[in-house]
Design a protein around this motif. Sequence first.
Motif, PDB file in Angstrom:
ATOM      1  N   GLN A   1      33.455  38.992  37.032  1.00  0.00           N
ATOM      2  CA  GLN A   1      33.123  39.344  38.406  1.00  0.00           C
ATOM      3  C   GLN A   1      34.390  39.335  39.256  1.00  0.00           C
ATOM      4  O   GLN A   1      35.258  38.483  39.093  1.00  0.00           O
ATOM      5  N   LEU A   2      34.506  40.316  40.159  1.00  0.00           N
ATOM      6  CA  LEU A   2      35.672  40.415  41.018  1.00  0.00           C
ATOM      7  C   LEU A   2      35.289  40.203  42.470  1.00  0.00           C
ATOM      8  O   LEU A   2      34.145  40.458  42.866  1.00  0.00           O
ATOM      9  N   TYR A   3      36.239  39.752  43.246  1.00  0.00           N
ATOM     10  CA  TYR A   3      36.041  39.621  44.691  1.00  0.00           C
ATOM     11  C   TYR A   3      37.144  40.421  45.373  1.00  0.00           C
ATOM     12  O   TYR A   3      38.327  40.120  45.223  1.00  0.00           O
ATOM     13  N   LEU A   4      36.737  41.473  46.078  1.00  0.00           N
ATOM     14  CA  LEU A   4      37.706  42.330  46.757  1.00  0.00           C
ATOM     15  C   LEU A   4      37.935  41.780  48.162  1.00  0.00           C
ATOM     16  O   LEU A   4      37.008  41.722  48.973  1.00  0.00           O
ATOM     17  N   GLN A   5      39.165  41.387  48.422  1.00  0.00           N
ATOM     18  CA  GLN A   5      39.455  40.690  49.670  1.00  0.00           C
ATOM     19  C   GLN A   5      39.845  41.644  50.791  1.00  0.00           C
ATOM     20  O   GLN A   5      39.269  41.640  51.872  1.00  0.00           O
TER      21      GLN A   5
ATOM     22  N   ARG B   1      49.783  63.065  49.767  1.00  0.00           N
ATOM     23  CA  ARG B   1      49.923  61.933  48.852  1.00  0.00           C
ATOM     24  C   ARG B   1      49.633  60.649  49.607  1.00  0.00           C
ATOM     25  O   ARG B   1      49.910  60.551  50.799  1.00  0.00           O
ATOM     26  N   TYR B   2      49.052  59.687  48.913  1.00  0.00           N
ATOM     27  CA  TYR B   2      48.772  58.407  49.574  1.00  0.00           C
ATOM     28  C   TYR B   2      49.055  57.253  48.625  1.00  0.00           C
ATOM     29  O   TYR B   2      49.029  57.391  47.403  1.00  0.00           O
ATOM     30  N   ASN B   3      49.332  56.100  49.225  1.00  0.00           N
ATOM     31  CA  ASN B   3      49.536  54.850  48.495  1.00  0.00           C
ATOM     32  C   ASN B   3      48.369  53.933  48.820  1.00  0.00           C
ATOM     33  O   ASN B   3      47.920  53.859  49.969  1.00  0.00           O
ATOM     34  N   PHE B   4      47.890  53.243  47.814  1.00  0.00           N
ATOM     35  CA  PHE B   4      46.717  52.398  47.994  1.00  0.00           C
ATOM     36  C   PHE B   4      46.987  51.027  47.379  1.00  0.00           C
ATOM     37  O   PHE B   4      47.502  50.927  46.269  1.00  0.00           O
ATOM     38  N   GLY B   5      46.673  49.972  48.112  1.00  0.00           N
ATOM     39  CA  GLY B   5      46.844  48.623  47.590  1.00  0.00           C
ATOM     40  C   GLY B   5      45.625  47.774  47.893  1.00  0.00           C
ATOM     41  O   GLY B   5      44.959  47.963  48.917  1.00  0.00           O
ATOM     42  N   ILE B   6      45.295  46.865  47.008  1.00  0.00           N
ATOM     43  CA  ILE B   6      44.120  46.015  47.209  1.00  0.00           C
ATOM     44  C   ILE B   6      44.392  44.619  46.642  1.00  0.00           C
ATOM     45  O   ILE B   6      45.067  44.465  45.620  1.00  0.00           O
ATOM     46  N   ASP B   7      43.900  43.593  47.351  1.00  0.00           N
ATOM     47  CA  ASP B   7      43.995  42.212  46.878  1.00  0.00           C
ATOM     48  C   ASP B   7      42.688  41.832  46.197  1.00  0.00           C
ATOM     49  O   ASP B   7      41.604  42.001  46.764  1.00  0.00           O
TER      50      ASP B   7
ATOM     51  N   LEU C   1      46.665  45.036  43.340  1.00  0.00           N
ATOM     52  CA  LEU C   1      46.616  46.265  42.554  1.00  0.00           C
ATOM     53  C   LEU C   1      47.155  47.397  43.415  1.00  0.00           C
ATOM     54  O   LEU C   1      46.669  47.620  44.521  1.00  0.00           O
ATOM     55  N   LEU C   2      48.153  48.099  42.947  1.00  0.00           N
ATOM     56  CA  LEU C   2      48.760  49.197  43.686  1.00  0.00           C
ATOM     57  C   LEU C   2      48.575  50.497  42.926  1.00  0.00           C
ATOM     58  O   LEU C   2      48.681  50.523  41.702  1.00  0.00           O
TER      59      LEU C   2
END
Length: 303
Positions: free
Chosen positions: A31-35, A83-89, A106-107
Amino acid sequence: MKINTKIQVDSYPNNNTHILKITFSNDEKIQLYLQSCYISIPDLNIYNHFIEIKKVLKKSNWFFNPQVKISIPLKLTQKIVFRYNFGIDILVNRLEKEKYGPPCSLLSQSYFQFTPTPVYRAFISRSVRDSEKNAPDIISQYIQYWGFSPYTVGIQPLNKQFSDEELLVEINNQIQMADVVFGIATRRDKLADNLHWKTFEWLQGETGMAYAKKKQILIFVEKGIDLSGPAAKCNSIEFDSLNLKKIALFLDKIMPTIRENIESRLNTEALYKILLLGSVFVVGGFAIKGLKDTINEIQEKAE
């Protein structure tokens, strides 16, 4: 975790606002928790657009989040790529203790594109054999990116069974309705000299019909093909099936001229109708910009 993107038109009346949506899919056994996450789109002067998520993502649990609104012109005349850059904790749930582990980031980098409007109708003369479909499928997709709906008799949505007589009628009707005709000449049979190739026979008949109807025609010819007959009279560009990305670059240069010619013809036809309704007789026509000159200019610059 898989990440997909999607552009959706906003429901506002002005209809020029689009929404970039990010889809998350948990394909892991934990299970993941997206912050939180951020998005940067430099071409639109969007930098580190921050969104707090705070959501548990169980296995196979899909949702859309976040959303970034993008304004574009109501009428696009060019293909636009952003173009886009995406990052998530992400916090990871350790199943054995039911507690989240330390956060990780995660980038990813990707792009999305808008196609020109209005969407025009394109008849594509191409092989329908499975063994020859790779290059035509890719080139047809490139054409579609430039705001064209592709139609080929024998391929969805025109893949039903026709009698010989019905087939000719259907091809003729599709060419008549088309705003432009493209041909994709792929190799089929080797010639006696063992150096050159013939392409599929229908290309000659379909381009001949289009030529007789004075349609705007462009043929993509695979390297090594000896193109003869009616097709040889049409504007053409050679391609290498091992390097199809060059076709995309070529289309970026030639498509504005093709779309401009279509718009010019449609505007002229609309004017004729208005004048004829007013009982005015008009003799004349519209000027098609020279595709041959444009193609030669592009090829000279590429050499």
